[in-house]
Design an enzyme around this catalytic site. Structure first.
Site, short mmCIF file in Angstrom:
data_model
loop_
_atom_site.label_atom_id
_atom_site.label_comp_id
_atom_site.label_asym_id
_atom_site.label_seq_id
_atom_site.Cartn_x
_atom_site.Cartn_y
_atom_site.Cartn_z
N ASN A 11 -4.56 10.79 4.57
CA ASN A 11 -4.66 9.72 5.57
C ASN A 11 -4.64 10.32 6.97
OD1 ASN A 11 -2.54 7.34 3.79
ND2 ASN A 11 -4.75 7.59 3.73
N ARG A 42 0.20 9.64 -4.57
CA ARG A 42 0.72 8.93 -3.39
C ARG A 42 1.30 7.57 -3.76
NH1 ARG A 42 -4.75 9.42 -3.49
NH2 ARG A 42 -6.19 7.79 -2.77
N ARG A 64 0.86 -1.18 0.00
CA ARG A 64 0.00 0.00 0.00
C ARG A 64 0.90 1.23 0.00
NH1 ARG A 64 -4.08 1.93 4.80
NH2 ARG A 64 -4.79 3.83 3.76
N HIS A 65 0.45 2.31 -0.63
CA HIS A 65 1.26 3.53 -0.63
C HIS A 65 1.54 3.97 0.81
CE1 HIS A 65 -2.13 6.00 0.69
NE2 HIS A 65 -2.87 5.24 -0.12
N HIS A 111 -3.74 0.79 -3.20
CA HIS A 111 -4.43 1.59 -2.19
C HIS A 111 -5.20 0.64 -1.26
CE1 HIS A 111 -3.83 5.41 -4.46
NE2 HIS A 111 -3.74 4.54 -5.46
N GLU A 120 -7.57 4.25 -6.56
CA GLU A 120 -8.37 3.95 -5.36
C GLU A 120 -9.87 4.07 -5.66
OE1 GLU A 120 -8.89 2.31 -3.06
OE2 GLU A 120 -8.30 3.13 -1.12
O1 F6P Z 1 -8.53 6.40 3.69
C1 F6P Z 1 -7.69 6.04 2.65
C2 F6P Z 1 -8.46 5.37 1.56
O2 F6P Z 1 -7.57 4.86 0.61
C3 F6P Z 1 -9.50 6.27 0.89
O3 F6P Z 1 -9.03 7.04 -0.18
C4 F6P Z 1 -10.55 5.30 0.48
O4 F6P Z 1 -11.80 5.90 0.22
C5 F6P Z 1 -10.55 4.38 1.68
O5 F6P Z 1 -9.21 4.28 2.11
C6 F6P Z 1 -11.07 2.98 1.43
O6 F6P Z 1 -11.20 2.32 2.66
P1 F6P Z 1 -12.63 2.20 3.37
O7 F6P Z 1 -13.45 1.45 2.37
O8 F6P Z 1 -12.37 1.42 4.60
O9 F6P Z 1 -13.21 3.56 3.60
#
Ligand code: F6P
Length: 433
Positions: free
Chosen positions: A220, A261, A213-214, A355, A286
């Site tokens: 974040n 990222r 993962r980045h 991601h 992502e």
């Molecule tokens: O928070 C970082 C990230 O990569 C967001 O860009 C993305 O929407 C999310 O994680 C995905 O994870 P989750 O589905 O748990 O929100």
């Protein structure tokens, strides 16, 4: 003892040689005596760079045609001699795209059944990237990158003019080499090893993949989703730790998304491995949070409680307004992953920097999880997954980076420069001056 000829058929850059490698590796591991007879290798050894020029393949170039036919016959005779001496499976790896070429081979290879394996894959981006990859071969080293690519495309055009499918010419299987699926098969005669072969043709094949993962991004830290924010100081330190982790290893390919990222995370690794080829794929971007993009989770909870609650109730099937959800992104992430495997030509040691949601979807291809659990798979930023999934071995390890600098140390690092955007071409050879 059963003997078999496998005649690979397909236009250039359709995945024939990768599939050939897979078939031979698996069968050999099971004690079957397999040998590959590759016309390209023979051509390069005997005729050198002159045979790399497109004119050599022009359908009206009689001399070129005769020379290529001669090479095909040398290989066919060697294959026959080898089966006669106790070999079991002889694979003739070449385009073998015209009915007349196949008729010639069939007239010579009469001592064992023939299976035609036709490889198809018409994804234009993949073909373009496959051609870029071919342009890196030593046979084109006397040409510029552009000349090599243009020449290879011209060569494909000439092959297309004479190409016909071997459908109806005996035992035949047509394979989609990106998705590893059998599209059509006809077996009028008994083909030894066919059940095993069919299994190989339809299995995913990951010799060694590092899924990363980045590093930590600005979003974040802020608890924001989506966007295109850069790495934080800690994220940059994680990117350097990743580069150190793989220092001294031969990393042939690094795949990233188009997001900053993911590319900043790749940059120190690419600097450490100048021979690695960087491939950016949109399919690895992502999850698209649609109208919630760039919002903090907390803001969604406060301002869009219906969305927040709907997602909490069924995170896998939920879809952001005008965006994606896990279930709806599945197909494109899987396509990106298969593209990465295809483009890396079955080589081990490839790195994919994705991601959180993307890596969950990729892992779900290997982990036996209920779909509702997939959006909760743990995806850390200071550890990576090592995945092996072949017919012989299946394993997955979560490995921590050996060294993570602390925040203070991290602040000293600048982000390594991200290589220029190659535009629509998705391959970039970092060894190029
Ligand atoms: O928070 C970082 C990230 O990569 C967001 O860009 C993305 O929407 C999310 O994680 C995905 O994870 P989750 O589905 O748990 O929100």
């Amino acid at each position: 003892m059963s003997a078999l000829y496998i005649i690979m058929v397909g236009l250039p850059a359709r995945g024939k040689s990768i599939l050939t490698l897979r078939i031979s590796e698996v069968l050999e591991a099971e004690g079957v005596r397999v040998r590959v007879f590759n016309n390209g290798h023979l051509r390069r050894a005997r005729l050198g760079p002159a045979s790399s020029l497109p004119d050599f393949y022009h359908p009206e170039n009689e001399d070129g045609r005769v020379q290529r036919e001669r090479l095909a016959l040398i290989n066919a005779r060697e294959a026959r001699a080898w089966l006669g001496a106790g070999g079991q499976v002889a694979i003739l790896d070449a385009t073998n795209g015209s009915a007349s070429r196949r008729a010639l081979l069939a007239s010579l290879l009469t001592d064992a059944p023939i299976l035609y394996v036709e490889c198809v894959n018409d994804d234009p981006d993949l073909i373009a990237a496959g051609v870029q990859r071919k342009a890196l071969l030593p046979e084109f080293s006397h040409l510029s990158r552009e000349e090599a690519v243009a020449g290879f495309m011209e060569r494909i055009g000439y092959y297309e003019r004479i190409y016909s499918s071997p459908r109806g010419e005996g035992c035949y299987v047509r394979v989609d080499t990106l998705h590893n699926t059998v599209l059509e098969e006809k077996m009028p005669c008994r083909i030894p090893y066919y059940l095993r072969l069919r299994d190989i043709l339809t299995s995913g094949w990951v010799r060694e993949l590092f899924l990363v993962r980045h590093g930590q991004s600005v979003f974040n830290v802020q608890g924001r989703i989506g966007g295109d924010s850069p790495l934080t100081a800690l994220g940059r330190a994680q990117a350097r730790a990743l580069a150190r982790e793989f220092g001294g290893r031969d990393i042939p390919y690094v795949f990233t998304s188009r997001r900053l990222r993911s590319q900043q995370t790749a940059a120190p690794l690419l600097a450490e491995n100048p021979g690695a080829v960087l491939v950016r794929l949109d399919e690895l971007d992502e999850i698209d949070a649609g109208s919630c993009d760039s919002m903090a989770y907390e803001e969604i909870r406060r301002d869009l409680p219906r969305e927040y609650n709907a997602r909490a109730r069924d995170k896998y099937h939920y879809r952001y307004p005008r965006g994606e959800g896990y279930s709806s992104m599945r197909e494109r992430v899987e396509r990106g992953f298969l593209k990465a495997l295809f483009l890396s030509g079955g080589q081990p040691g490839i790195v994919l920097i994705g991601h959180q949601a993307v890596n969950r979807m990729i892992l779900s291809l290997f982990l036996y999880r209920r779909t509702e659990d997939v959006p909760y798979i743990y995806i850390p930023q200071d550890q990576y997954f090592r995945i092996v999934a072949t017919c012989r071995q299946k394993s997955m390890e979560l490995i921590p980076f050996r060294h993570i600098p602390d925040e203070g140390e991290a602040a000293a690092f600048e982000a390594a420069p991200v290589p220029d955007d190659p535009g629509r071409g998705i391959l970039r050879n970092r060894t190029e001056p």
